[in-house]
Each structure stands twice: as C-alpha cells, then as structure tokens.
Design a protein around this motif. Structure first.
Motif, PDB file in Angstrom:
ATOM      1  N   LEU A   1       0.836  -1.200   0.000  1.00 59.85           N
ATOM      2  CA  LEU A   1       0.000   0.000   0.000  1.00 59.85           C
ATOM      3  C   LEU A   1       0.863   1.238   0.000  1.00 59.85           C
ATOM      4  O   LEU A   1       1.916   1.273   0.625  1.00 59.85           O
ATOM      5  CB  LEU A   1      -0.898   0.010   1.239  1.00 59.85           C
ATOM      6  N   HIS A   2       0.397   2.265  -0.684  1.00 56.25           N
ATOM      7  CA  HIS A   2       1.113   3.535  -0.668  1.00 56.25           C
ATOM      8  C   HIS A   2       0.959   4.187   0.702  1.00 56.25           C
ATOM      9  O   HIS A   2      -0.045   3.999   1.384  1.00 56.25           O
ATOM     10  CB  HIS A   2       0.554   4.443  -1.763  1.00 56.25           C
ATOM     11  N   ARG A   3       1.960   4.990   1.109  1.00 54.53           N
ATOM     12  CA  ARG A   3       1.911   5.568   2.447  1.00 54.53           C
ATOM     13  C   ARG A   3       0.686   6.447   2.652  1.00 54.53           C
ATOM     14  O   ARG A   3       0.141   6.519   3.739  1.00 54.53           O
ATOM     15  CB  ARG A   3       3.181   6.374   2.743  1.00 54.53           C
TER      16      ARG A   3
ATOM     17  N   SER B   1       5.342   2.812  12.142  1.00 55.57           N
ATOM     18  CA  SER B   1       5.718   1.429  11.861  1.00 55.57           C
ATOM     19  C   SER B   1       5.306   1.018  10.456  1.00 55.57           C
ATOM     20  O   SER B   1       6.092   0.415   9.711  1.00 55.57           O
ATOM     21  CB  SER B   1       5.078   0.496  12.895  1.00 55.57           C
ATOM     22  N   LEU B   2       4.064   1.369  10.071  1.00 56.83           N
ATOM     23  CA  LEU B   2       3.597   1.014   8.732  1.00 56.83           C
ATOM     24  C   LEU B   2       4.377   1.744   7.647  1.00 56.83           C
ATOM     25  O   LEU B   2       4.729   1.162   6.612  1.00 56.83           O
ATOM     26  CB  LEU B   2       2.104   1.329   8.608  1.00 56.83           C
TER      27      LEU B   2
ATOM     28  N   ASP C   1       9.259   7.766   4.878  1.00 62.73           N
ATOM     29  CA  ASP C   1       8.163   7.656   3.930  1.00 62.73           C
ATOM     30  C   ASP C   1       8.583   7.807   2.473  1.00 62.73           C
ATOM     31  O   ASP C   1       7.730   7.958   1.599  1.00 62.73           O
ATOM     32  CB  ASP C   1       7.087   8.688   4.256  1.00 62.73           C
ATOM     33  N   VAL C   2       9.883   7.768   2.179  1.00 64.28           N
ATOM     34  CA  VAL C   2      10.374   7.839   0.798  1.00 64.28           C
ATOM     35  C   VAL C   2      11.378   6.707   0.581  1.00 64.28           C
ATOM     36  O   VAL C   2      12.451   6.710   1.199  1.00 64.28           O
ATOM     37  CB  VAL C   2      11.053   9.191   0.491  1.00 64.28           C
ATOM     38  N   PRO C   3      11.075   5.730  -0.258  1.00 65.08           N
ATOM     39  CA  PRO C   3      12.061   4.694  -0.569  1.00 65.08           C
ATOM     40  C   PRO C   3      13.345   5.326  -1.088  1.00 65.08           C
ATOM     41  O   PRO C   3      13.303   6.246  -1.905  1.00 65.08           O
ATOM     42  CB  PRO C   3      11.368   3.851  -1.653  1.00 65.08           C
ATOM     43  N   ALA C   4      14.481   4.832  -0.602  1.00 65.08           N
ATOM     44  CA  ALA C   4      15.747   5.475  -0.939  1.00 65.08           C
ATOM     45  C   ALA C   4      16.867   4.448  -1.022  1.00 65.08           C
ATOM     46  O   ALA C   4      16.864   3.437  -0.307  1.00 65.08           O
ATOM     47  CB  ALA C   4      16.089   6.550   0.095  1.00 65.08           C
ATOM     48  N   ALA C   5      17.824   4.740  -1.890  1.00 64.93           N
ATOM     49  CA  ALA C   5      19.038   3.930  -1.992  1.00 64.93           C
ATOM     50  C   ALA C   5      20.204   4.854  -2.290  1.00 64.93           C
ATOM     51  O   ALA C   5      20.026   5.932  -2.865  1.00 64.93           O
ATOM     52  CB  ALA C   5      18.906   2.871  -3.092  1.00 64.93           C
ATOM     53  N   LEU C   6      21.370   4.445  -1.860  1.00 65.92           N
ATOM     54  CA  LEU C   6      22.595   5.212  -2.096  1.00 65.92           C
ATOM     55  C   LEU C   6      23.510   4.365  -2.971  1.00 65.92           C
ATOM     56  O   LEU C   6      23.835   3.229  -2.615  1.00 65.92           O
ATOM     57  CB  LEU C   6      23.260   5.562  -0.771  1.00 65.92           C
ATOM     58  N   VAL C   7      23.903   4.928  -4.098  1.00 67.83           N
ATOM     59  CA  VAL C   7      24.760   4.224  -5.048  1.00 67.83           C
ATOM     60  C   VAL C   7      26.186   4.756  -4.936  1.00 67.83           C
ATOM     61  O   VAL C   7      26.429   5.945  -5.156  1.00 67.83           O
ATOM     62  CB  VAL C   7      24.254   4.399  -6.493  1.00 67.83           C
ATOM     63  N   GLU C   8      27.107   3.883  -4.575  1.00 65.21           N
ATOM     64  CA  GLU C   8      28.531   4.189  -4.638  1.00 65.21           C
ATOM     65  C   GLU C   8      28.998   3.715  -6.007  1.00 65.21           C
ATOM     66  O   GLU C   8      29.077   2.514  -6.271  1.00 65.21           O
ATOM     67  CB  GLU C   8      29.298   3.478  -3.522  1.00 65.21           C
ATOM     68  N   CYS C   9      29.303   4.644  -6.887  1.00 62.35           N
ATOM     69  CA  CYS C   9      29.549   4.311  -8.288  1.00 62.35           C
ATOM     70  C   CYS C   9      30.937   3.746  -8.550  1.00 62.35           C
ATOM     71  O   CYS C   9      31.256   3.380  -9.688  1.00 62.35           O
ATOM     72  CB  CYS C   9      29.333   5.546  -9.151  1.00 62.35           C
ATOM     73  N   GLY C  10      31.758   3.676  -7.530  1.00 62.10           N
ATOM     74  CA  GLY C  10      33.109   3.152  -7.654  1.00 62.10           C
ATOM     75  C   GLY C  10      34.003   3.789  -6.612  1.00 62.10           C
ATOM     76  O   GLY C  10      33.555   4.615  -5.804  1.00 62.10           O
ATOM     77  N   PHE C  11      35.266   3.409  -6.627  1.00 58.96           N
ATOM     78  CA  PHE C  11      36.243   3.925  -5.668  1.00 58.96           C
ATOM     79  C   PHE C  11      37.205   4.886  -6.374  1.00 58.96           C
ATOM     80  O   PHE C  11      37.995   4.469  -7.225  1.00 58.96           O
ATOM     81  CB  PHE C  11      37.053   2.774  -5.047  1.00 58.96           C
ATOM     82  N   LEU C  12      37.124   6.151  -6.014  1.00 61.17           N
ATOM     83  CA  LEU C  12      38.066   7.115  -6.592  1.00 61.17           C
ATOM     84  C   LEU C  12      39.493   6.817  -6.155  1.00 61.17           C
ATOM     85  O   LEU C  12      40.441   7.275  -6.801  1.00 61.17           O
ATOM     86  CB  LEU C  12      37.680   8.533  -6.183  1.00 61.17           C
ATOM     87  N   SER C  13      39.657   6.078  -5.066  1.00 59.55           N
ATOM     88  CA  SER C  13      41.000   5.700  -4.615  1.00 59.55           C
ATOM     89  C   SER C  13      41.608   4.626  -5.512  1.00 59.55           C
ATOM     90  O   SER C  13      42.813   4.359  -5.427  1.00 59.55           O
ATOM     91  CB  SER C  13      40.949   5.198  -3.169  1.00 59.55           C
ATOM     92  N   HIS C  14      40.828   3.993  -6.384  1.00 57.47           N
ATOM     93  CA  HIS C  14      41.334   3.002  -7.335  1.00 57.47           C
ATOM     94  C   HIS C  14      41.528   3.684  -8.684  1.00 57.47           C
ATOM     95  O   HIS C  14      40.582   4.253  -9.241  1.00 57.47           O
ATOM     96  CB  HIS C  14      40.356   1.840  -7.476  1.00 57.47           C
ATOM     97  N   PRO C  15      42.740   3.650  -9.238  1.00 59.23           N
ATOM     98  CA  PRO C  15      42.995   4.353 -10.504  1.00 59.23           C
ATOM     99  C   PRO C  15      42.052   3.950 -11.626  1.00 59.23           C
ATOM    100  O   PRO C  15      41.639   4.788 -12.434  1.00 59.23           O
ATOM    101  CB  PRO C  15      44.449   3.990 -10.833  1.00 59.23           C
ATOM    102  N   GLY C  16      41.687   2.664 -11.669  1.00 58.46           N
ATOM    103  CA  GLY C  16      40.790   2.211 -12.722  1.00 58.46           C
ATOM    104  C   GLY C  16      39.410   2.833 -12.610  1.00 58.46           C
ATOM    105  O   GLY C  16      38.840   3.291 -13.607  1.00 58.46           O
ATOM    106  N   ASP C  17      38.870   2.836 -11.405  1.00 54.72           N
ATOM    107  CA  ASP C  17      37.559   3.444 -11.200  1.00 54.72           C
ATOM    108  C   ASP C  17      37.622   4.956 -11.405  1.00 54.72           C
ATOM    109  O   ASP C  17      36.704   5.557 -11.985  1.00 54.72           O
ATOM    110  CB  ASP C  17      37.052   3.148  -9.785  1.00 54.72           C
ATOM    111  N   GLU C  18      38.701   5.581 -10.922  1.00 54.08           N
ATOM    112  CA  GLU C  18      38.823   7.030 -11.084  1.00 54.08           C
ATOM    113  C   GLU C  18      38.828   7.410 -12.556  1.00 54.08           C
ATOM    114  O   GLU C  18      38.103   8.327 -12.988  1.00 54.08           O
ATOM    115  CB  GLU C  18      40.088   7.547 -10.398  1.00 54.08           C
TER     116      GLU C  18
END
Length: 263
Positions: free
Chosen positions: A4-6, A172-173, A216-233
C-alpha cells in the motif's frame, strides 16, 4: 498492508473512529495528476568535495555530472519527473536533502556517491548499492556511513496530531513499506549495473546513512566506484562510462516506478 502507498495507509488510519475528530476533520487537497517524482541527490558539494582520487578527481564533480546525465536519460523516457537536491556546486546539508524529497512527496530518492579508501588499505574497485539499516553489513559499510554522516544529523518526523499509540502505528507502517521499497529499488539497481559496471563482490549493502532515513520515501545510495582506485577514477572521469552507469540506473528506476504504479 504490504504494497500500500503511504498515503493509503494514512487515509485508512485517519478514517478510523475517533481519529478524524482529533485531526479536526480537515480534508486534504487531492494530489495533482502528474508523473512520479524521482529525486536525485549528487553527494557533497561546495566546500565539501567528498572523496578525492589520486589524480585529483573530486567526488562532488563526478556525482553532479552523473546526476545530470541520469536526469537527461530519465526525462527522455517520459515516465517520471526529476528533481535534484543540487544542480550546481553548492553545499546542501544532509537533513535538507531528505526534506526536499519528503516535501515534494517523491516516489524515490537516489543518492549518488563515489567511495574512497584511506592510504595503506588493500585496493577495492567496483560499485555498490546501500539501503538503510541500524546494523551495517560489514566494517567498510559502517566506516563509509560514519564519514558521510559527519555533515549533520537527521531531523525528526512530523506525524498527524493523533494519540501516541496511533503515531507508533503510522510510523511502523510507513517504515515497513518504505524499507521494502528501498530494498526493491536497490536490488533493481544492482541487477541493472551488473555486467555494464564493475561491482564489489558484495554489491548490495546496508548502513546508517542519514540521507536514507526518510521514513516515507524509498531510498538507496549508489557508490559508483572507488576514486581511490585508478581504474575506477579514470572510468568515472569518462562521459561514456557515466552514461552507462546512468543508463543502468535509469533502467532500475523505470522498473521500480512501473511496479509501484501498477500496484
């Protein structure tokens, strides 16, 4: 009550005997007919650059570029409206980011980040997706949440003027439905990213991020990679890579909103 919607939950409870009078029986304005709103949250900004890669890449610039690309793709699909917690290089407190999504009754909040490990730690590479939990899945998740939450603290939740018992039921709901939605969103994001973007070995994670604490708002946090890794950076600096990440996240958002509307 699952699915059910909130606002449906609130309406059902507030229609119960004795509750309408406590509210003064004031009718709420009907929501305007519109597409679902997706709030994108580019992490950090202004005086807070976030993580910084060995090549000098700042997290705040990567996340904003990714958010703008994701906004472009989502709006191109024509299924949602999109708002950003920041559209330029400014500082926005964590609490305000959550408030922006709640005030506008967003269908979901997607926070975009890029991680970094302190010098001397074994290198890690790959994206991951977080949902809220009181207990972190591992020490890395706990440490990341502590770093991200230093900016400020979570605000309180304003509930209707009803008895404490009804408030507890409402909360709770709300939390049950929101948590289920957040988990579904995170799974869709991981599945969409898999194959197009390198992922951590355990890409679906949980931690106490302030920005995920809206009840009351579905949420997610995306870590898109590691800037500390040269490949991801290097990858995150490339527009074509960010476009692939955005396309995967747009697919996840479309799947989430489509199921939500159908329900």
């Amino acid at each position: 009550m699952r699915g059910l919607h909130r606002r449906t939950i609130l309406a059902a409870l507030l229609a119960a005997p004795g509750i309408a009078s406590a509210q003064g029986a004031r009718p709420r304005a009907a929501p305007r007919a519109s597409l679902p709103l997706v709030v994108l949250d580019p992490g950090h900004g202004g005086a807070d650059p976030g993580a910084i890669g060995p090549g000098g890449t700042q997290e705040k610039r990567i996340t904003l570029a990714l958010a703008l690309e994701l906004k472009r793709q989502l709006e191109g699909q024509g299924r949602v409206r999109v708002a950003l917690t920041r559209s330029r290089d400014v500082f926005v407190p964590l609490k305000r980011r959550v408030e922006l999504a709640r005030e506008r009754e967003a269908a979901l909040l997607l926070s975009l980040h890029a991680d970094s490990l302190p010098p001397g730690q074994p290198p890690l590479r790959g994206a991951s997706v977080y949902t809220l939990s009181e207990t972190a899945t591992d020490p890395l998740a706990a440490a990341l949440a502590r770093r991200e939450n230093l900016a400020d603290r979570a605000g309180g939740l304003r509930l209707p003027s009803v008895s404490p018992e009804v408030q507890r039921i409402l909360l709770s709901l709300m939390r049950q439905e929101t948590r289920a939605g957040s988990e579904r969103l995170a799974r869709l994001a991981v599945n969409a990213l898999d194959g197009d973007v390198p992922l951590l070995q355990q890409p679906l994670r949980r931690a106490q991020f302030v920005v995920l604490k809206a009840p009351d708002v579905p949420a997610a946090l995306v870590e898109c990679g590691f800037l500390s890794h040269p490949g991801d950076e290097q990858a995150l600096r490339r527009p074509e890579h960010r476009a692939r990440v955005a396309a995967a996240l747009a697919e996840a958002v479309g799947g989430f909103v489509g199921r939500r509307v159908a329900a």
